[in-house]
Design a protein around this motif. Structure first.
Motif, PDB file in Angstrom:
ATOM      1  N   PHE A  16       3.071 -14.923  -0.252  1.00 20.49           N
ATOM      2  CA  PHE A  16       2.942 -13.493  -0.015  1.00 20.49           C
ATOM      3  C   PHE A  16       3.901 -13.054   1.072  1.00 20.49           C
ATOM      4  CE2 PHE A  16      -1.556 -14.415  -1.384  1.00 20.49           C
ATOM      5  CZ  PHE A  16      -1.380 -13.893  -2.655  1.00 20.49           C
ATOM      6  N   LYS A  17       4.405 -11.862   0.922  1.00 21.81           N
ATOM      7  CA  LYS A  17       5.309 -11.273   1.915  1.00 21.81           C
ATOM      8  C   LYS A  17       4.549 -10.237   2.735  1.00 21.81           C
ATOM      9  CE  LYS A  17       8.780 -13.478   0.124  1.00 21.81           C
ATOM     10  NZ  LYS A  17       8.998 -14.804   0.535  1.00 21.81           N
ATOM     11  N   LYS A  18       5.264  -9.593   3.639  1.00 25.13           N
ATOM     12  CA  LYS A  18       4.653  -8.615   4.551  1.00 25.13           C
ATOM     13  C   LYS A  18       4.014  -7.457   3.781  1.00 25.13           C
ATOM     14  CE  LYS A  18       5.768  -5.633   8.432  1.00 25.13           C
ATOM     15  NZ  LYS A  18       6.823  -5.128   9.308  1.00 25.13           N
ATOM     16  N   LYS A  19       4.665  -7.006   2.720  1.00 23.83           N
ATOM     17  CA  LYS A  19       4.143  -5.888   1.936  1.00 23.83           C
ATOM     18  C   LYS A  19       2.805  -6.244   1.278  1.00 23.83           C
ATOM     19  CE  LYS A  19       5.885  -2.454  -1.264  1.00 23.83           C
ATOM     20  NZ  LYS A  19       6.992  -2.030  -2.100  1.00 23.83           N
ATOM     21  N   ASN A  20       2.692  -7.486   0.796  1.00 24.58           N
ATOM     22  CA  ASN A  20       1.436  -7.937   0.194  1.00 24.58           C
ATOM     23  C   ASN A  20       0.304  -7.895   1.220  1.00 24.58           C
ATOM     24  OD1 ASN A  20       3.744  -9.618  -1.231  1.00 24.58           O
ATOM     25  ND2 ASN A  20       2.078  -9.389  -2.690  1.00 24.58           N
ATOM     26  N   TYR A  21       0.581  -8.393   2.414  1.00 22.28           N
ATOM     27  CA  TYR A  21      -0.449  -8.410   3.452  1.00 22.28           C
ATOM     28  C   TYR A  21      -0.831  -7.008   3.903  1.00 22.28           C
ATOM     29  CZ  TYR A  21      -0.105 -13.454   3.798  1.00 22.28           C
ATOM     30  OH  TYR A  21      -0.153 -14.789   3.518  1.00 22.28           O
ATOM     31  N   GLN A  22       0.111  -6.089   3.910  1.00 22.28           N
ATOM     32  CA  GLN A  22      -0.208  -4.711   4.282  1.00 22.28           C
ATOM     33  C   GLN A  22      -1.180  -4.102   3.273  1.00 22.28           C
ATOM     34  OE1 GLN A  22       3.697  -2.979   4.481  1.00 22.28           O
ATOM     35  NE2 GLN A  22       3.896  -3.377   6.672  1.00 22.28           N
ATOM     36  N   TYR A  23      -0.913  -4.296   1.992  1.00 25.30           N
ATOM     37  CA  TYR A  23      -1.826  -3.784   0.967  1.00 25.30           C
ATOM     38  C   TYR A  23      -3.191  -4.480   1.045  1.00 25.30           C
ATOM     39  CZ  TYR A  23       1.581  -0.885  -1.467  1.00 25.30           C
ATOM     40  OH  TYR A  23       2.475   0.097  -1.789  1.00 25.30           O
ATOM     41  N   MET A  24      -3.191  -5.774   1.357  1.00 28.67           N
ATOM     42  CA  MET A  24      -4.460  -6.489   1.483  1.00 28.67           C
ATOM     43  C   MET A  24      -5.291  -5.936   2.636  1.00 28.67           C
ATOM     44  SD  MET A  24      -3.663 -10.454   0.826  1.00 28.67           S
ATOM     45  CE  MET A  24      -2.923 -11.039  -0.680  1.00 28.67           C
ATOM     46  N   LEU A  25      -4.648  -5.619   3.754  1.00 30.44           N
ATOM     47  CA  LEU A  25      -5.380  -5.046   4.883  1.00 30.44           C
ATOM     48  C   LEU A  25      -5.922  -3.660   4.560  1.00 30.44           C
ATOM     49  CD1 LEU A  25      -3.237  -6.190   7.939  1.00 30.44           C
ATOM     50  CD2 LEU A  25      -5.533  -6.932   7.304  1.00 30.44           C
ATOM     51  N   ILE A  26      -5.156  -2.867   3.824  1.00 34.51           N
ATOM     52  CA  ILE A  26      -5.631  -1.541   3.412  1.00 34.51           C
ATOM     53  C   ILE A  26      -6.855  -1.688   2.507  1.00 34.51           C
ATOM     54  CG2 ILE A  26      -5.057   0.495   2.022  1.00 34.51           C
ATOM     55  CD1 ILE A  26      -2.162   0.186   3.095  1.00 34.51           C
ATOM     56  N   GLY A  27      -6.784  -2.595   1.540  1.00 36.77           N
ATOM     57  CA  GLY A  27      -7.918  -2.831   0.645  1.00 36.77           C
ATOM     58  C   GLY A  27      -9.137  -3.339   1.385  1.00 36.77           C
TER      59      GLY A  27
END
Length: 88
Positions: A16-27
């Motif tokens: 996972f990249k930074k963008k994936n983790y950002q979406y995961m935190l939002i979810g």
């Protein structure tokens, strides 16, 4: 020379990249907010009925936020952040 090839083969890639983790935190935030909104509304006395448990916030809004959060989590997992976004 053989040792160098082994080091290259062992080199791991991050899934996972930074963008994936950002979406995961939002979810995850939406899921937590949904559970927080769903909490409460009970009565201290079991003989007294509290109609507040059937409020719009607990019946409609909180479950919708939770399902939306799970949808964003699935999107974050399936998101391919390695795609080139530059157009030629």
């Amino acid at each position: 020379m053989g040792e160098q090839k082994r080091k290259e083969a062992i080199k791991s890639e991050v899934i996972f990249k930074k963008k994936n983790y950002q979406y995961m935190l939002i979810g995850l935030g939406l899921i937590a907010l949904g559970f927080i909104l769903m909490a409460g509304g009970g009565s201290d006395d079991p003989n007294v009925f509290n109609p507040e448990i059937f409020s719009w916030r607990r019946i409609r809004l909180a479950p919708t936020l939770i399902l939306l959060g799970f949808g964003i989590e699935i999107y974050a997992i399936l998101l391919d952040s390695d795609k080139n976004t530059s157009k030629k």
